[in-house]
Design a protein around this motif. Structure first.
Motif, PDB file in Angstrom:
ATOM      1  N   THR A 144       0.726  -1.193   0.040  1.00 18.44           N
ATOM      2  CA  THR A 144       0.139   0.049   0.148  1.00 18.44           C
ATOM      3  C   THR A 144       0.895   1.143  -0.033  1.00 18.44           C
ATOM      4  OG1 THR A 144      -1.748  -1.134   1.258  1.00 18.44           O
ATOM      5  CG2 THR A 144      -1.686   1.298   1.010  1.00 18.44           C
ATOM      6  N   LEU A 145       1.825   1.332   0.877  1.00 21.59           N
ATOM      7  CA  LEU A 145       2.943   2.495   0.736  1.00 21.59           C
ATOM      8  C   LEU A 145       3.578   2.784  -0.532  1.00 21.59           C
ATOM      9  CD1 LEU A 145       4.472   1.663   4.252  1.00 21.59           C
ATOM     10  CD2 LEU A 145       3.053   3.844   3.783  1.00 21.59           C
ATOM     11  N   LYS A 146       3.863   1.590  -0.991  1.00 30.26           N
ATOM     12  CA  LYS A 146       4.626   1.476  -2.398  1.00 30.26           C
ATOM     13  C   LYS A 146       3.596   2.355  -3.564  1.00 30.26           C
ATOM     14  CE  LYS A 146       7.942  -2.089  -2.061  1.00 30.26           C
ATOM     15  NZ  LYS A 146       8.157  -3.499  -2.691  1.00 30.26           N
ATOM     16  N   LYS A 147       2.373   2.094  -3.459  1.00 31.08           N
ATOM     17  CA  LYS A 147       1.431   2.642  -4.282  1.00 31.08           C
ATOM     18  C   LYS A 147       0.924   4.088  -4.224  1.00 31.08           C
ATOM     19  CE  LYS A 147      -1.363  -1.488  -5.060  1.00 31.08           C
ATOM     20  NZ  LYS A 147      -2.354  -2.121  -4.651  1.00 31.08           N
ATOM     21  N   VAL A 148       1.431   4.779  -2.835  1.00 35.43           N
ATOM     22  CA  VAL A 148       1.156   6.011  -2.501  1.00 35.43           C
ATOM     23  C   VAL A 148       2.449   6.983  -3.127  1.00 35.43           C
ATOM     24  CG1 VAL A 148       0.686   7.681  -0.770  1.00 35.43           C
ATOM     25  CG2 VAL A 148      -0.402   5.463  -0.687  1.00 35.43           C
ATOM     26  N   LYS A 149       2.250   7.589  -3.894  1.00 36.09           N
ATOM     27  CA  LYS A 149       3.257   8.707  -4.497  1.00 36.09           C
ATOM     28  C   LYS A 149       3.234  10.073  -3.873  1.00 36.09           C
ATOM     29  CE  LYS A 149       3.714   6.026  -9.056  1.00 36.09           C
ATOM     30  NZ  LYS A 149       3.934   6.411 -10.519  1.00 36.09           N
ATOM     31  N   PRO A 150       4.362  10.435  -3.584  1.00 31.41           N
ATOM     32  CA  PRO A 150       4.311  12.120  -3.280  1.00 31.41           C
ATOM     33  C   PRO A 150       3.588  12.781  -4.342  1.00 31.41           C
ATOM     34  CG  PRO A 150       6.537  11.310  -3.883  1.00 31.41           C
ATOM     35  CD  PRO A 150       5.768  10.195  -3.677  1.00 31.41           C
ATOM     36  N   LYS A 151       2.888  13.941  -3.791  1.00 24.65           N
ATOM     37  CA  LYS A 151       2.378  14.736  -4.787  1.00 24.65           C
ATOM     38  C   LYS A 151       3.118  15.883  -5.230  1.00 24.65           C
ATOM     39  CE  LYS A 151      -2.119  15.102  -2.351  1.00 24.65           C
ATOM     40  NZ  LYS A 151      -3.055  16.025  -1.596  1.00 24.65           N
ATOM     41  N   PRO A 152       3.040  16.050  -6.672  1.00 18.46           N
ATOM     42  CA  PRO A 152       3.984  16.850  -7.290  1.00 18.46           C
ATOM     43  C   PRO A 152       3.954  18.271  -6.834  1.00 18.46           C
ATOM     44  CG  PRO A 152       2.115  16.295  -8.864  1.00 18.46           C
ATOM     45  CD  PRO A 152       1.946  15.487  -7.807  1.00 18.46           C
ATOM     46  N   VAL A 153       5.137  18.999  -7.049  1.00 12.74           N
ATOM     47  CA  VAL A 153       4.938  20.160  -6.197  1.00 12.74           C
ATOM     48  C   VAL A 153       5.154  21.309  -7.356  1.00 12.74           C
ATOM     49  CG1 VAL A 153       6.617  22.036  -5.006  1.00 12.74           C
ATOM     50  CG2 VAL A 153       6.338  19.611  -4.409  1.00 12.74           C
ATOM     51  N   TYR A 154       4.219  22.365  -7.379  1.00  9.28           N
ATOM     52  CA  TYR A 154       4.228  23.195  -8.561  1.00  9.28           C
ATOM     53  C   TYR A 154       4.421  24.711  -7.778  1.00  9.28           C
ATOM     54  CZ  TYR A 154       2.007  19.950 -11.390  1.00  9.28           C
ATOM     55  OH  TYR A 154       1.359  18.974 -12.454  1.00  9.28           O
ATOM     56  N   ARG A 155       5.192  25.593  -8.665  1.00  8.77           N
ATOM     57  CA  ARG A 155       5.620  26.692  -8.339  1.00  8.77           C
ATOM     58  C   ARG A 155       5.362  27.606  -9.662  1.00  8.77           C
ATOM     59  NH1 ARG A 155       4.902  24.920  -3.842  1.00  8.77           N
ATOM     60  NH2 ARG A 155       6.185  25.012  -1.999  1.00  8.77           N
ATOM     61  N   PHE A 156       4.977  28.744  -9.544  1.00  9.12           N
ATOM     62  CA  PHE A 156       4.807  29.667 -10.841  1.00  9.12           C
ATOM     63  C   PHE A 156       4.279  28.822 -11.905  1.00  9.12           C
ATOM     64  CE2 PHE A 156       8.635  30.900  -7.988  1.00  9.12           C
ATOM     65  CZ  PHE A 156       8.193  32.095  -7.806  1.00  9.12           C
ATOM     66  N   GLY A 157       3.449  27.982 -11.573  1.00  4.86           N
ATOM     67  CA  GLY A 157       2.808  27.339 -12.754  1.00  4.86           C
ATOM     68  C   GLY A 157       3.649  26.094 -13.408  1.00  4.86           C
ATOM     69  N   TYR A 158       4.670  25.885 -12.864  1.00  4.46           N
ATOM     70  CA  TYR A 158       5.495  24.652 -13.271  1.00  4.46           C
ATOM     71  C   TYR A 158       5.754  23.525 -12.546  1.00  4.46           C
ATOM     72  CZ  TYR A 158       7.133  28.196 -16.675  1.00  4.46           C
ATOM     73  OH  TYR A 158       7.274  29.081 -17.597  1.00  4.46           O
ATOM     74  N   LYS A 159       5.872  22.436 -12.958  1.00  3.38           N
ATOM     75  CA  LYS A 159       5.986  21.139 -12.023  1.00  3.38           C
ATOM     76  C   LYS A 159       7.526  21.212 -11.766  1.00  3.38           C
ATOM     77  CE  LYS A 159       5.157  16.035 -12.080  1.00  3.38           C
ATOM     78  NZ  LYS A 159       4.705  14.977 -12.910  1.00  3.38           N
ATOM     79  N   LEU A 160       7.827  21.375 -10.550  1.00  2.41           N
ATOM     80  CA  LEU A 160       9.367  21.475 -10.268  1.00  2.41           C
ATOM     81  C   LEU A 160      10.151  20.078 -10.520  1.00  2.41           C
ATOM     82  CD1 LEU A 160       9.425  23.858  -7.091  1.00  2.41           C
ATOM     83  CD2 LEU A 160       9.446  24.272  -9.330  1.00  2.41           C
ATOM     84  N   ASP A 161       9.388  18.989 -10.279  1.00  4.11           N
ATOM     85  CA  ASP A 161       9.966  17.444 -10.397  1.00  4.11           C
ATOM     86  C   ASP A 161      10.727  17.578 -11.943  1.00  4.11           C
ATOM     87  OD1 ASP A 161       9.421  17.191  -7.990  1.00  4.11           O
ATOM     88  OD2 ASP A 161       7.817  15.788  -8.796  1.00  4.11           O
ATOM     89  N   ASP A 162      10.302  18.277 -13.053  1.00  4.55           N
ATOM     90  CA  ASP A 162      10.544  18.254 -14.314  1.00  4.55           C
ATOM     91  C   ASP A 162      11.878  19.223 -14.499  1.00  4.55           C
ATOM     92  OD1 ASP A 162       8.372  16.685 -14.862  1.00  4.55           O
ATOM     93  OD2 ASP A 162       6.979  18.365 -15.642  1.00  4.55           O
TER      94      ASP A 162
END
Length: 422
Positions: free
Chosen positions: A27-45
């Motif tokens: 179950t823990l493996k299935k829960v992914k952290p929420k993507p972080v957005y700043r200034f309208g951009y997905k910071l993970d990218d």
């Protein structure tokens, strides 16, 4: 037999616990952290680089350091110059670069932070270069502050732990109504103002002063910020009767019947003195003896006396910029230190001092120098239209109620009281 039974129970229990643990891990493996957005951009990218502009550092130098070459830099600067002039980036300002997520880490987006709230985003990751303004969401809280003057407005405001900027705002609101150098011990004030916050906790400065009341010499001087002209979109401060506080000077200290018998003239020649130049630093309004003389703007009486060629005269200080004087009065109505409002009677036309006929010599000071009042660019003020007055009175009513120590129940925005220490 009993031992065998207990062993079987333990094996079954362990097997059940193992399955529960494995299920929890899955179950823990299935829960992914929420993507972080700043200034309208997905910071993970991106690779996120935060820095501050150094002294002597330019927009071009910053991008060059992050693997954007000068032909591209020149193209970016030229295409966005109507919105954002890259030559005006200032040392000490923070910026963020969103770079490619590879070994090169080439800049793709440049974010220039003007202040805590506003930023400019330059996006050049694609062939089309874009620039846009970004503003962080702001939460506004309405607060009240009140205090009693013991020495000065600034000292009292300091005891509230409020910024000098807010003190200047209050002084600007009452610039044409109060002389802050003549405040008396025991004068009091109360005002309602906005504080702005980013993410609910980061202070982002003051907003508007919504309403205020200043008790000066026994008079309640109200101020309510109101947008009367939705087309021009410029709100003004009005008193409880709809009169604008930023009032203009009256064109004449005489209300009705008068004529200008002599104007301000630094090159005036007088035959009686051998046609020599004798400057006239005032404007003479001729009128019948006993005609009321009015204060052309609100202020404090700095002089009320009889002296030499001036005869009976009164001088008013309106603020740190403007003062007016009224000469040759038959009789004075006001005393030194008295506060008067625009249009109040301060004396009557006479012939005291050096004068050839009944008139009032009106003199006008700007920054300590006598000037021609008709050639000055004085603050303009338009009265509130009669058609708007009922709407204004309805708008003003709850604000006045709050200022009179009765806070209306409100949920948003929050209302918090600050009381100055005596």
């Amino acid at each position: 037999m009993k031992k065998i039974f207990l062993l079987l129970v333990l094996i079954i229990s362990f097997s059940s616990c193992k399955k529960d643990i494995e299920k929890s891990v899955t179950t823990l493996k299935k829960v992914k952290p929420k993507p972080v957005y700043r200034f309208g951009y997905k910071l993970d990218d991106f690779v996120v680089i935060q820095d501050t502009i150094e002294r002597g550092e330019s927009f071009g130098a910053i991008l060059d350091r992050h693997h954007v070459f000068y032909p591209k830099i020149n193209q970016i600067a030229g295409s966005i110059k109507e919105v954002f002039d890259v030559r005006r980036v200032r040392a000490g300002k923070p910026y963020t670069i969103l770079a490619s997520k590879d070994s090169v880490e080439k800049a793709k987006v440049f974010i220039y932070k003007h202040d805590k709230i506003n930023a400019t985003i330059v996006d050049f990751k694609d062939s089309i270069i874009t620039v846009k303004r970004h503003q962080k969401p702001i939460k506004t809280i309405l607060r009240t502050a009140k205090g009693v003057i013991n020495s000065s407005l600034s000292v009292t405001m300091d005891s509230l732990h409020l910024s000098a900027n807010l003190t200047y705002t209050i002084a600007d609101i009452y610039a044409w109504t109060l002389d802050f150098y003549k405040l008396q011990k025991g004068d009091s004030f109360k005002f309602m103002y906005e504080e702005r916050f980013i993410d609910d906790t980061i202070f982002a400065g003051y907003g508007d002063v919504k309403s205020a009341v200043f008790k000066h010499k026994g008079q309640d001087l109200f101020a309510f910020k109101y947008l009367a002209d939705s087309i021009k979109g410029i709100p003004e401060y009005y008193d409880e009767n709809g009169n604008m506080l930023r009032s203009q000077f009256l064109k004449s200290p005489i209300k009705f019947q008068y004529r200008i018998s002599s104007r301000y003239n630094l090159k005036r020649r007088i035959a009686f003195y051998g046609n020599r130049i004798k400057p006239h630093r005032g404007t003479d309004f001729a009128a019948n003896r006993g005609t009321p003389i009015l204060a052309t703007a609100s202020g404090t009486v700095t002089k009320s006396e009889r002296r030499g060629g001036n005869g009976n005269y009164v001088k008013l200080k309106h603020n740190n910029t403007y003062s007016t004087q009224y000469l040759h009065m038959k009789k004075r109505k006001v005393k030194k230190g008295q506060y008067v409002k625009q249009g109040d009677v301060i004396g009557w036309v006479g012939m005291t001092g050096n004068t050839g006929g009944p008139h009032v010599c009106y003199r006008f000071w700007k920054n300590g120098k006598e000037v021609d009042p008709f050639k000055q660019k004085l603050p303009a003020a338009e009265p509130l239209k009669k058609s708007l007055k009922p709407k204004f009175l309805e708008f003003m009513k709850p604000l006045k109620y709050q200022l009179e120590n009765k806070i209306l129940p409100v949920k948003e925005p929050e209302v918090i009281d600050y009381i100055a220490k005596k």
